[in-house]
Design a protein around this motif. Structure first.
Motif, PDB file in Angstrom:
ATOM      1  N   ASP A  32       0.812  -1.183  -0.068  1.00  0.00           N
ATOM      2  CA  ASP A  32      -0.014  -0.150   0.172  1.00  0.00           C
ATOM      3  C   ASP A  32       0.896   1.346  -0.104  1.00  0.00           C
ATOM      4  OD1 ASP A  32      -2.018   1.869   0.254  1.00  0.00           O
ATOM      5  OD2 ASP A  32      -2.773   1.276   2.116  1.00  0.00           O
ATOM      6  N   PRO A  33       1.250   1.767  -1.118  1.00  0.00           N
ATOM      7  CA  PRO A  33       2.250   2.792  -1.353  1.00  0.00           C
ATOM      8  C   PRO A  33       1.681   4.093  -0.886  1.00  0.00           C
ATOM      9  CG  PRO A  33       1.654   1.935  -3.357  1.00  0.00           C
ATOM     10  CD  PRO A  33       0.938   1.127  -2.342  1.00  0.00           C
ATOM     11  N   GLY A  34       0.564   4.220  -1.018  1.00  0.00           N
ATOM     12  CA  GLY A  34      -0.229   5.612  -0.651  1.00  0.00           C
ATOM     13  C   GLY A  34      -0.737   5.992  -2.235  1.00  0.00           C
ATOM     14  N   PRO A  35      -1.150   7.295  -1.906  1.00  0.00           N
ATOM     15  CA  PRO A  35      -1.370   8.172  -0.792  1.00  0.00           C
ATOM     16  C   PRO A  35      -2.449   8.015   0.128  1.00  0.00           C
ATOM     17  CG  PRO A  35      -2.431   9.211  -2.492  1.00  0.00           C
ATOM     18  CD  PRO A  35      -1.637   8.016  -3.306  1.00  0.00           C
ATOM     19  N   ILE A  36      -2.338   8.498   1.334  1.00  0.00           N
ATOM     20  CA  ILE A  36      -3.280   8.258   2.367  1.00  0.00           C
ATOM     21  C   ILE A  36      -4.533   8.932   2.184  1.00  0.00           C
ATOM     22  CG2 ILE A  36      -3.775   8.243   4.938  1.00  0.00           C
ATOM     23  CD1 ILE A  36      -0.705   8.357   5.530  1.00  0.00           C
ATOM     24  N   ASP A  37      -5.793   8.138   2.147  1.00  0.00           N
ATOM     25  CA  ASP A  37      -7.089   8.649   2.248  1.00  0.00           C
ATOM     26  C   ASP A  37      -7.393   9.196   3.578  1.00  0.00           C
ATOM     27  OD1 ASP A  37      -9.598   9.263   1.776  1.00  0.00           O
ATOM     28  OD2 ASP A  37     -10.381   7.383   1.175  1.00  0.00           O
ATOM     29  N   LEU A  38      -7.131  10.562   3.862  1.00  0.00           N
ATOM     30  CA  LEU A  38      -7.588  10.805   5.156  1.00  0.00           C
ATOM     31  C   LEU A  38      -9.060  10.867   5.570  1.00  0.00           C
ATOM     32  CD1 LEU A  38      -5.162  13.968   5.215  1.00  0.00           C
ATOM     33  CD2 LEU A  38      -4.997  11.812   6.171  1.00  0.00           C
ATOM     34  N   ASP A  39      -9.985  11.002   4.585  1.00  0.00           N
ATOM     35  CA  ASP A  39     -11.418  10.598   4.818  1.00  0.00           C
ATOM     36  C   ASP A  39     -11.533   9.293   5.102  1.00  0.00           C
ATOM     37  OD1 ASP A  39     -12.018  13.611   4.415  1.00  0.00           O
ATOM     38  OD2 ASP A  39     -12.252  13.224   2.215  1.00  0.00           O
ATOM     39  N   GLY A  40     -10.870   8.402   4.163  1.00  0.00           N
ATOM     40  CA  GLY A  40     -11.153   7.020   4.636  1.00  0.00           C
ATOM     41  C   GLY A  40     -10.487   6.675   5.943  1.00  0.00           C
ATOM     42  N   VAL A  41      -9.553   7.226   6.514  1.00  0.00           N
ATOM     43  CA  VAL A  41      -8.824   6.882   7.824  1.00  0.00           C
ATOM     44  C   VAL A  41      -9.696   7.348   8.699  1.00  0.00           C
ATOM     45  CG1 VAL A  41      -7.122   7.525   9.392  1.00  0.00           C
ATOM     46  CG2 VAL A  41      -6.472   6.923   6.837  1.00  0.00           C
ATOM     47  N   PHE A  42     -10.505   8.556   8.563  1.00  0.00           N
ATOM     48  CA  PHE A  42     -11.333   9.129   9.529  1.00  0.00           C
ATOM     49  C   PHE A  42     -12.811   8.114   9.803  1.00  0.00           C
ATOM     50  CE2 PHE A  42     -15.273  11.811  10.248  1.00  0.00           C
ATOM     51  CZ  PHE A  42     -14.726  12.334  11.634  1.00  0.00           C
ATOM     52  N   ASP A  43     -13.233   7.780   8.688  1.00  0.00           N
ATOM     53  CA  ASP A  43     -14.350   6.884   8.633  1.00  0.00           C
ATOM     54  C   ASP A  43     -14.069   5.422   9.179  1.00  0.00           C
ATOM     55  OD1 ASP A  43     -16.329   8.645   7.449  1.00  0.00           O
ATOM     56  OD2 ASP A  43     -15.861   7.881   5.475  1.00  0.00           O
ATOM     57  N   ARG A  44     -12.720   4.845   9.001  1.00  0.00           N
ATOM     58  CA  ARG A  44     -12.561   3.623   9.681  1.00  0.00           C
ATOM     59  C   ARG A  44     -12.455   3.779  11.168  1.00  0.00           C
ATOM     60  NH1 ARG A  44      -9.602   3.104   4.668  1.00  0.00           N
ATOM     61  NH2 ARG A  44      -7.755   4.060   5.349  1.00  0.00           N
ATOM     62  N   ALA A  45     -11.735   4.838  11.478  1.00  0.00           N
ATOM     63  CA  ALA A  45     -11.568   5.090  12.856  1.00  0.00           C
ATOM     64  C   ALA A  45     -13.064   5.241  13.639  1.00  0.00           C
ATOM     65  CB  ALA A  45     -10.823   6.513  13.196  1.00  0.00           C
ATOM     66  N   LEU A  46     -13.721   5.747  13.137  1.00  0.00           N
ATOM     67  CA  LEU A  46     -15.253   5.742  13.677  1.00  0.00           C
ATOM     68  C   LEU A  46     -15.676   4.642  13.658  1.00  0.00           C
ATOM     69  CD1 LEU A  46     -16.593   9.101  12.115  1.00  0.00           C
ATOM     70  CD2 LEU A  46     -16.257   8.653  14.281  1.00  0.00           C
ATOM     71  N   SER A  47     -15.599   3.688  12.402  1.00  0.00           N
ATOM     72  CA  SER A  47     -16.318   2.340  12.529  1.00  0.00           C
ATOM     73  C   SER A  47     -15.764   1.452  13.558  1.00  0.00           C
ATOM     74  CB  SER A  47     -15.860   1.885  11.045  1.00  0.00           C
ATOM     75  OG  SER A  47     -16.637   2.698  10.001  1.00  0.00           O
ATOM     76  N   ARG A  48     -14.192   1.545  13.690  1.00  0.00           N
ATOM     77  CA  ARG A  48     -13.640   0.838  14.800  1.00  0.00           C
ATOM     78  C   ARG A  48     -14.347   1.199  16.144  1.00  0.00           C
ATOM     79  NH1 ARG A  48      -8.549   1.629  11.218  1.00  0.00           N
ATOM     80  NH2 ARG A  48      -8.552   0.067  10.198  1.00  0.00           N
ATOM     81  N   VAL A  49     -14.572   2.228  16.237  1.00  0.00           N
ATOM     82  CA  VAL A  49     -15.108   2.743  17.717  1.00  0.00           C
ATOM     83  C   VAL A  49     -16.532   1.992  17.630  1.00  0.00           C
ATOM     84  CG1 VAL A  49     -16.010   4.571  19.069  1.00  0.00           C
ATOM     85  CG2 VAL A  49     -13.855   4.766  18.063  1.00  0.00           C
ATOM     86  N   LEU A  50     -17.504   2.439  16.711  1.00  0.00           N
ATOM     87  CA  LEU A  50     -18.675   1.992  16.646  1.00  0.00           C
ATOM     88  C   LEU A  50     -18.643   0.336  16.634  1.00  0.00           C
ATOM     89  CD1 LEU A  50     -20.270   4.347  14.281  1.00  0.00           C
ATOM     90  CD2 LEU A  50     -20.317   4.486  16.737  1.00  0.00           C
ATOM     91  N   GLU A  51     -17.897  -0.345  15.958  1.00  0.00           N
ATOM     92  CA  GLU A  51     -17.929  -1.700  16.017  1.00  0.00           C
ATOM     93  C   GLU A  51     -17.679  -2.537  17.323  1.00  0.00           C
ATOM     94  OE1 GLU A  51     -15.167  -2.882  13.225  1.00  0.00           O
ATOM     95  OE2 GLU A  51     -16.487  -2.218  11.358  1.00  0.00           O
ATOM     96  N   SER A  52     -16.848  -1.802  18.229  1.00  0.00           N
ATOM     97  CA  SER A  52     -16.578  -2.143  19.529  1.00  0.00           C
ATOM     98  C   SER A  52     -17.699  -2.043  20.455  1.00  0.00           C
ATOM     99  CB  SER A  52     -15.295  -1.372  20.171  1.00  0.00           C
ATOM    100  OG  SER A  52     -15.902  -0.138  20.552  1.00  0.00           O
ATOM    101  N   PHE A  53     -18.573  -1.186  20.146  1.00  0.00           N
ATOM    102  CA  PHE A  53     -20.012  -1.253  20.817  1.00  0.00           C
ATOM    103  C   PHE A  53     -21.173  -2.040  20.444  1.00  0.00           C
ATOM    104  CE2 PHE A  53     -23.650   1.303  22.341  1.00  0.00           C
ATOM    105  CZ  PHE A  53     -23.378   1.395  23.924  1.00  0.00           C
ATOM    106  N   ASP A  54     -20.847  -2.814  19.290  1.00  0.00           N
ATOM    107  CA  ASP A  54     -21.859  -3.525  18.660  1.00  0.00           C
ATOM    108  C   ASP A  54     -22.373  -4.934  19.763  1.00  0.00           C
ATOM    109  OD1 ASP A  54     -23.765  -4.290  16.779  1.00  0.00           O
ATOM    110  OD2 ASP A  54     -22.282  -4.781  15.297  1.00  0.00           O
TER     111      ASP A  54
END
Length: 235
Positions: free
Chosen positions: A212-234
């Motif tokens: 995964d050479p990039g570039p980093i998708d900052l919007d995608g990182v944001f959404d994945r961070a949120l998803s991981r928090v929400l999934e932990s509450f599932d």
């Protein structure tokens, strides 16, 4: 400080203006709007009672009749910008609803880049903050969890948003302060990183960048961070 109460006090429990007399010349909304204008254009550190009074066209000492402490002024400012949230009818998908709310918060913090510095549980019970919390809780009506657990989830989501945006803002401010462009600096740092990776000392990083050479998708990182928090509450 003149006007500072000797005991803890909640600004929202005070009348709009202390004491008797003529009708107040300014509302809290007027004062908050003036302070927000200053913070948006000059930064949070530029916000002072003197500057807000000058913006309103009144004396500094008279402003203390409306807002006794600078901390109260900050609370008014946060409440004012929090009034921009939209609260559509919950969809029944609590994850999607909280993600949408988080995106609103991220956009608001980018409009008012001083907000992350003031985010604190102490300011969490202003009128607009209470409306925000009530709406977020309504999105969680179908979740089998105690009130305290739901509040923890809302706090975690807010923490992700605040931390992420604070980093975005700090990065942007640093880039603006440099005599070269962000692209130029990234190119130089990337070249250096590659020179280190190809030495063979960092095989895991080499394999990772090859995958995964990039570039980093900052919007995608944001959404994945949120998803991981929400999934932990599932449940």
């Amino acid at each position: 400080m003149v006007g500072r109460p000797a005991v803890p006090e909640v600004i929202w429990a005070r009348p709009e203006r202390a004491g008797r007399g003529p009708r107040p010349a300014f509302s809290r909304a007027d004062i908050a709007a003036a302070a927000v204008r200053i913070a948006d254009t000059e930064g949070l550190d530029a916000v002072s009672m003197r500057k807000v009074a000058a913006e309103l066209g009144c004396g500094t000492m008279s402003l203390y009749n409306y807002v006794p402490r600078k901390e109260d002024l900050h609370e008014l400012m946060l409440d004012a910008v929090s009034g921009g949230y939209e609260f559509p009818e919950p969809s029944g998908d609590w994850r999607a609803d909280l993600v949408a709310l988080a995106h609103q918060a991220r956009a608001m913090m980018h409009r008012h880049t001083w907000v992350p510095r003031l985010m604190s549980p102490v300011y969490g019970f202003s009128p607009n903050a209470l409306r925000y919390l009530e709406y977020a809780l309504s999105c969680l009506d179908g979740v089998d969890a105690r009130f305290g657990e739901k509040m923890e989830l809302i706090a975690m989501v807010n923490g992700v948003v605040t931390t992420y945006v604070a980093n975005e803002i700090a990065t942007a401010e640093r880039s603006r302060s440099l005599p070269w462009s962000e692209e130029q600096e990234n190119a130089v740092r990337t070249d250096y990183l590659i020179s280190q990776i190809v030495t063979g000392k960092y095989p895991r990083m080499a394999a990772g960048f090859a995958e995964d050479p990039g570039p980093i998708d900052l919007d995608g990182v944001f959404d994945r961070a949120l998803s991981r928090v929400l999934e932990s509450f599932d449940r």
